[in-house]
Enzyme design. Structure first.
Site, PDB file in Angstrom:
ATOM      1  N   ASP A  79     -10.648   1.590  -4.871  1.00  0.00           N
ATOM      2  CA  ASP A  79     -10.572   3.042  -4.679  1.00  0.00           C
ATOM      3  C   ASP A  79     -11.131   3.806  -5.865  1.00  0.00           C
ATOM      4  O   ASP A  79     -11.118   5.042  -5.863  1.00  0.00           O
ATOM      5  CB  ASP A  79      -9.104   3.482  -4.499  1.00  0.00           C
ATOM      6  CG  ASP A  79      -8.495   2.983  -3.205  1.00  0.00           C
ATOM      7  OD1 ASP A  79      -9.235   2.820  -2.220  1.00  0.00           O
ATOM      8  OD2 ASP A  79      -7.273   2.748  -3.196  1.00  0.00           O
ATOM      9  N   ASP A 102       0.830  -1.203   0.000  1.00  0.00           N
ATOM     10  CA  ASP A 102       0.000   0.000   0.000  1.00  0.00           C
ATOM     11  C   ASP A 102       0.871   1.263   0.000  1.00  0.00           C
ATOM     12  O   ASP A 102       1.871   1.325   0.732  1.00  0.00           O
ATOM     13  CB  ASP A 102      -0.847  -0.035   1.290  1.00  0.00           C
ATOM     14  CG  ASP A 102      -1.936   1.007   1.315  1.00  0.00           C
ATOM     15  OD1 ASP A 102      -2.801   0.975   0.430  1.00  0.00           O
ATOM     16  OD2 ASP A 102      -1.932   1.852   2.240  1.00  0.00           O
TER      17      ASP A 102
HETATM   18  C1  NOJ Z   1      -4.506   3.046  -0.685  1.00  0.00           C
HETATM   19  C2  NOJ Z   1      -5.607   2.080  -0.475  1.00  0.00           C
HETATM   20  O1  NOJ Z   1      -5.890   1.444  -1.684  1.00  0.00           O
HETATM   21  C3  NOJ Z   1      -6.764   2.868   0.064  1.00  0.00           C
HETATM   22  O2  NOJ Z   1      -7.946   2.126   0.062  1.00  0.00           O
HETATM   23  C4  NOJ Z   1      -6.372   3.372   1.423  1.00  0.00           C
HETATM   24  O3  NOJ Z   1      -7.384   4.211   1.905  1.00  0.00           O
HETATM   25  C5  NOJ Z   1      -5.074   4.159   1.373  1.00  0.00           C
HETATM   26  N1  NOJ Z   1      -4.080   3.520   0.590  1.00  0.00           N
HETATM   27  C6  NOJ Z   1      -4.509   4.361   2.741  1.00  0.00           C
HETATM   28  O4  NOJ Z   1      -4.053   3.152   3.261  1.00  0.00           O
END
Ligand code: NOJ
Length: 550
Positions: free
Chosen positions: A324, A197
């Site tokens: 996302d 991540d």
């Molecule tokens: C990216 C992740 O895909 C997302 O869902 C998350 O909110 C942020 N990183 C923070 O960890």
């Protein structure tokens, strides 16, 4: 590297995939139950979003304990069963490692708060400026300042994301050691893939300075030390094992850094996710806006990444969707009028590119953004913050909701649509996030019985395995200025593969360069009936077609 090229990865969002105990939340048993379905699709690896113990302020990206499965998803024994059963089907598992930050409920943060110096050094804690203002003027990516008071110490901790996600201090070797230990623990358990991540924001400087606004991200993104640490993590964990697949989520990165992260000779990662191509419907770079997508920008960005990464021996993750992102069908196509054409055109466009394709749950059946009208129907912290900011900026409820509906991360986090029953067969209880109304006609049961999207995905996956030109050919973009067609050529030895995708909903005529039409052309795959390759081509709504040229 070679082991990677013909693979396709399926991302599933555990919370919304399949609930077997009726609590409204997907679980590990639910994934085990659907392994046959994933095997039928033909994928090689499953990336699961985090299922570790977490207060779920950011849906599991806020971790309390990296070594335990959150009971809401099941038990360690069930995870072991999943690993074993998937292995029997030649499906590997990729875990999601959130190493930039922990939840403030993590023991390290709690001990830091309790005054233990050792753990205070695990986080990025700074005093206020002399005038009493926050340590820097940085903003959290989820809105508001990036600093929060650290207990009653008078100091502040950095959180680039939610206030409950405290950034870790990677400069501290103890922290890095603990993080590699976590990766090693899961390697031992049998994970053969890792998604890291927001990995490119781990390298904050020792001395943090105010941004001038525009340069803020560059102050903590892709700093040179990140590459050193990724190499160190590789050496200290997955690099010692064979055929591990790794992907770094890279926020606002550059081709230059993408190459550094993924060139096999550098021993960092197998590939990276970059997001520039998914910002082409942002007005002036601002996500929470309502503008049509800029097709020429989309093409230019994809071309830049394809050509650029190839030149530097880098490797791209290929994707339109994830947890996302709003559904690409709703963003770049017309899923109402052309559901099959839209879904298959988008799929073919990236599956035939150079890189590793990812399929996000539901993509293979043509799922779309849902039509929720009230902010209370959304759960995501980012959406709620955005709604408030939009209203504060003077937008009406309706105007704000038009934007939220298109951009909220919950648009893709809604439950997987398995059948036409109540709650789409996802749960017998009350789902944690509402099910989309269109589950009555967009669902797995119906798709497997009579649909054409799922079989198309099966075919694209098969073609990558059968044809080295797809897995390993070179890439060259053509017709770069054409306003409606995305076109490219892959090449390997004496063979060429020409791919043409039409991104609009009417017939469209254009002229192909002669060099392609004089060659012997064989229609390979397309979402309409077979057509010949001619200099004057007309593509139909959302048509995609690929020809092999010998
Ligand atoms: C990216 C992740 O895909 C997302 O869902 C998350 O909110 C942020 N990183 C923070 O960890």
């Amino acid at each position: 590297m070679e082991h990677l090229k013909d693979k396709v990865i399926y991302q599933l969002y555990p919370k919304s995939f399949n609930d077997t105990n009726g609590d409204g939340i997907g679980d590990i048993r639910g994934i085990i139950e659907k392994l046959d379905y994933l095997e039928q699709l033909g994928i090689d690896m499953i990336w699961m979003n985090p299922i570790f113990v977490s207060p779920q302020k950011d849906n599991g990206y806020d971790i309390t304990d990296y070594y335990q499965i959150d009971p809401m998803f099941g038990t360690m024994e069930e995870l072991e069963e999943l690993i074993q059963k998937a292995k029997e089907k030649n499906i590997e598992l990729m875990f999601d490692m959130v190493l930039n930050h922990t939840s403030i409920t993590h023991e390290w943060f709690q001990r830091a708060l309790a005054g233990e110096k050792k753990y205070q050094d695990f986080y990025i804690i700074r005093p206020a400026k002399e005038d009493g203002s926050l340590p820097t003027n940085w903003e959290s990516k989820f809105g508001g300042p990036a600093w929060e008071p650290f207990g009653d110490t008078g100091e502040y901790y950095l959180h680039l994301y939610d206030v409950t996600q405290a950034d870790l201090n990677w400069r501290n070797p103890e922290v890095r050691k603990e993080l590699y230990k976590i990766v090693n623990f899961w390697l031992e358990k049998g994970m053969t893939g890792f998604r890291f991540d927001v990995l490119n924001v781990i390298g904050k400087d020792e001395v943090l300075v105010d941004s001038t606004g525009d340069n803020e991200k560059s102050l903590y993104t892709d700093t040179p030390i990140v590459h050193e640490w990724v190499q160190e993590m590789n050496r200290e964990s997955f690099g010692a094992h064979e055929n591990i697949i790794t992907v770094g989520e890279m926020s606002s990165t550059t081709v230059e850094n993408g190459i550094l992260y993924s060139d096999p000779a550098r021993n960092e990662l197998s590939m990276i996710f970059s997001f520039h191509h998914l910002k082409v419907d942002y007005e002036n770079g601002e996500k929470w806006t309502d503008v049509p997508f800029d097709f020429l920008a989309l093409k230019q960005i994809l071309d830049e990444w394809q050509a650029g990464m190839q030149k530097g021996n880098g490797w791209n993750a290929l994707f339109w969707n994830n947890h996302d992102q709003p559904r690409a069908n709703s963003r770049f196509g017309d899923p109402e009028k052309y559901p099959y054409e839209t879904a298959t055109m988008l799929a073919q466009t990236i599956h035939l590119l150079r890189g590793t394709p990812y399929i996000y749950q539901g993509e293979e059946i043509g799922m779309t953004n849902p039509d929720f009208n009230d902010i209370s129907e959304y759960v995501d912290v980012e959406s709620h913050n955005a709604y408030e900011s939009l209203r504060l900026a003077g937008k009406t409820h309706e105007e704000a909701m038009t934007i939220i509906k298109q951009k909220s991360r919950d648009t893709s986090r809604i439950p997987m649509q398995w059948d036409s029953s109540l709650n789409a067969g996802f749960t017998t209880g009350t789902p944690w996030l509402k099910v989309a109304d269109n589950s009555s006609h967009i669902n797995v049961e119906k798709e497997l019985a009579e649909g054409r999207i799922f079989p198309y995905y099966q075919q694209l996956i098969r073609l990558r395995k059968e044809m080295p030109i797809i897995a390993d050919g070179s890439y060259e973009g053509i017709l770069l200025d054409d306003p409606e067609v995305f076109a490219y050529v892959r090449e390997k030895e004496d063979e060429k593969l020409l791919v043409l995708s039409h991104f609009y909903g009417t017939d469209y005529a254009f002229t192909l360069p002669e060099e392609f039409t004089t060659a012997e052309a064989k229609w390979l795959v397309g979402n309409y009936e077979e057509v010949p390759l001619t200099t004057e081509m007309t593509l139909r709504p959302y048509e995609t077609v690929a020809f092999l040229l010998e």
